[in-house]
Design a protein around this motif. Structure first.
Motif, PDB file in Angstrom:
ATOM      1  N   PRO A  48      37.191  41.348  46.231  1.00 13.25           N
ATOM      2  CA  PRO A  48      38.288  41.897  47.107  1.00 13.25           C
ATOM      3  C   PRO A  48      39.369  42.627  46.346  1.00 13.25           C
ATOM      4  O   PRO A  48      39.552  42.338  45.247  1.00 13.25           O
ATOM      5  N   PRO A  49      39.977  43.952  46.570  1.00 13.21           N
ATOM      6  CA  PRO A  49      40.978  44.267  46.133  1.00 13.21           C
ATOM      7  C   PRO A  49      42.244  43.381  45.557  1.00 13.21           C
ATOM      8  O   PRO A  49      42.869  43.397  44.584  1.00 13.21           O
ATOM      9  N   SER A  50      42.600  42.279  46.722  1.00 15.65           N
ATOM     10  CA  SER A  50      43.713  41.315  46.327  1.00 15.65           C
ATOM     11  C   SER A  50      43.224  40.508  45.275  1.00 15.65           C
ATOM     12  O   SER A  50      44.253  40.185  44.514  1.00 15.65           O
ATOM     13  N   THR A  51      42.223  40.234  45.171  1.00 11.09           N
ATOM     14  CA  THR A  51      41.964  39.330  43.855  1.00 11.09           C
ATOM     15  C   THR A  51      42.018  40.007  42.624  1.00 11.09           C
ATOM     16  O   THR A  51      42.542  39.504  41.629  1.00 11.09           O
ATOM     17  N   ILE A  52      41.581  41.238  42.648  1.00  9.03           N
ATOM     18  CA  ILE A  52      41.657  42.156  41.300  1.00  9.03           C
ATOM     19  C   ILE A  52      42.924  42.451  41.013  1.00  9.03           C
ATOM     20  O   ILE A  52      43.468  42.544  39.767  1.00  9.03           O
ATOM     21  N   ALA A  53      43.685  42.763  42.002  1.00 10.25           N
ATOM     22  CA  ALA A  53      45.250  43.030  41.729  1.00 10.25           C
ATOM     23  C   ALA A  53      46.160  41.874  41.175  1.00 10.25           C
ATOM     24  O   ALA A  53      46.818  41.958  40.256  1.00 10.25           O
TER      25      ALA A  53
END
Length: 350
Positions: A197-202
């Protein structure tokens, strides 16, 4: 077209920042709930009959260059790639239309994120594609993409979670933000990041940027296993970044993030080289030294002349053979020709 007063734009930007700080926690919680609606599926993208993964870096390079030339917001690029991936997860895309879909996704994202004066015109899109597509093709593809995604455009991206992290971090320089975005854009090139998910990458990009620039002595202990996996991917792919990405983030406007990262990698390589033990000499060099002569008491044959023990530093002449050895040698010679064994005797050989 009449431009806004710069003072009004500045006042509006300051008011927007105050509102973001006030509702940042609610916004992040809402975006985390919307993450579940992102239906990007790399396994379905594997089934594309003509589109292959080796083509993706070329398209991402094109979108990064186009995004930079039009001076669009960072959120626009991430939203465009999100639209592209979601569309390719449910629709078959031919190779000749791959660039058309990517450019149309950038156009839709600009309409959603940018102000009216920043949205590219159709003639600009045709010029970016070198006239490969007509204006009507962009309009048709736009309708098809929006209908496929059911007009659900405003889903959270990596930038949606990275901006609150940078705003909430204390004692963080602007270089940290540029390096974190550099890592996030690096993730757009590789398939392995589509499963997170985007939150993990950020979060992983922000933690790694702080650690690389020395703002943290070690990585945060509260990272999840998925975030640590993303950091490992960053560590692998950061050594071979895209040429377009490196060129973009080498400019002063982006804090020369690519140059900072390259300098850090060079320093780490030098430290590892100094910490390694010295390399032993090759086996071929060790064979050049002749082995020491064997002692006379070992009974083994040696190619060296035996030497008598002496207390001086000078070598003594070789040993005189014993009488038994001489007799055996004379017996062998006599068996061949007695005259050679006893030369002082005069013998008549018939």
């Amino acid at each position: 077209m009449k431009r806004y007063d710069p003072r009004l734009e500045y006042i509006e930007a300051c008011a927007a920042k105050l509102v973001e700080l006030e509702y940042s926690n609610d916004v992040v919680a809402h975006n985390r709930n919307l993450e579940d609606q992102i239906n990007t599926d790399p396994d379905m993208m594997d089934l594309q009959p003509e589109i292959q993964w080796y083509m993706r870096p070329y398209l991402i390079d094109f979108l990064i260059d186009s995004h930079y030339s039009m001076r669009l917001q960072p959120e626009t690029l991430f939203l465009a790639i999100s639209i592209l991936d979601r569309y390719c997860s449910v629709r078959v895309v031919f190779k000749k239309h791959y660039q058309l879909v990517g450019c149309t996704a950038l156009w839709i994202a600009a309409k959603y994120e940018e102000k009216k004066s920043r949205i590219p015109q159709l003639k600009e899109l045709c010029r970016l594609c070198c006239g490969a597509y007509e204006e009507d093709m962009f309009l048709q593809m736009e309708r098809h993409v929006l209908s496929t995604l059911e007009w659900s455009i405003g889903l959270p991206t990596v930038e949606s979670f990275l901006s609150p992290l940078l705003a909430a971090a204390q004692h963080t320089t602007s270089v940290v933000g540029h390096v974190a975005r550099y890592l996030c854009e690096l993730s757009l090139f590789h398939r392995c990041f589509l499963g997170y998910p985007p939150s993990t990458i950020a979060t992983a990009a922000h933690a790694m940027a702080q650690y690389m620039l020395g703002h943290l002595s070690s990585l945060p202990s509260g990272l999840t296993c998925h975030q640590i996996q993303c950091i490992n991917y960053f560590t692998s792919f950061i050594k071979t970044p895209s040429a377009s990405l490196t060129k973009k983030y080498s400019k002063p406007a982006y804090g020369q993030a690519a140059i900072h990262v390259q300098n850090i990698l060079t320093q780490q390589a030098q430290q590892q080289a100094l910490a390694m033990p010295p390399t032993p000499p090759p086996v071929s060099m060790t064979m050049l030294t002749p082995p020491p002569p064997l002692s006379s008491g070992s009974g083994a044959s040696s190619p060296y002349t035996p030497e008598s023990p002496t207390n001086s530093d000078h070598l003594t002449p070789p040993h005189t053979p014993s009488s038994m050895a001489m007799n055996r040698a004379y017996a062998k010679v006599q068996a061949i020709d007695p005259r050679y064994a006893y030369p002082h005797l005069e013998m008549d050989i018939a």
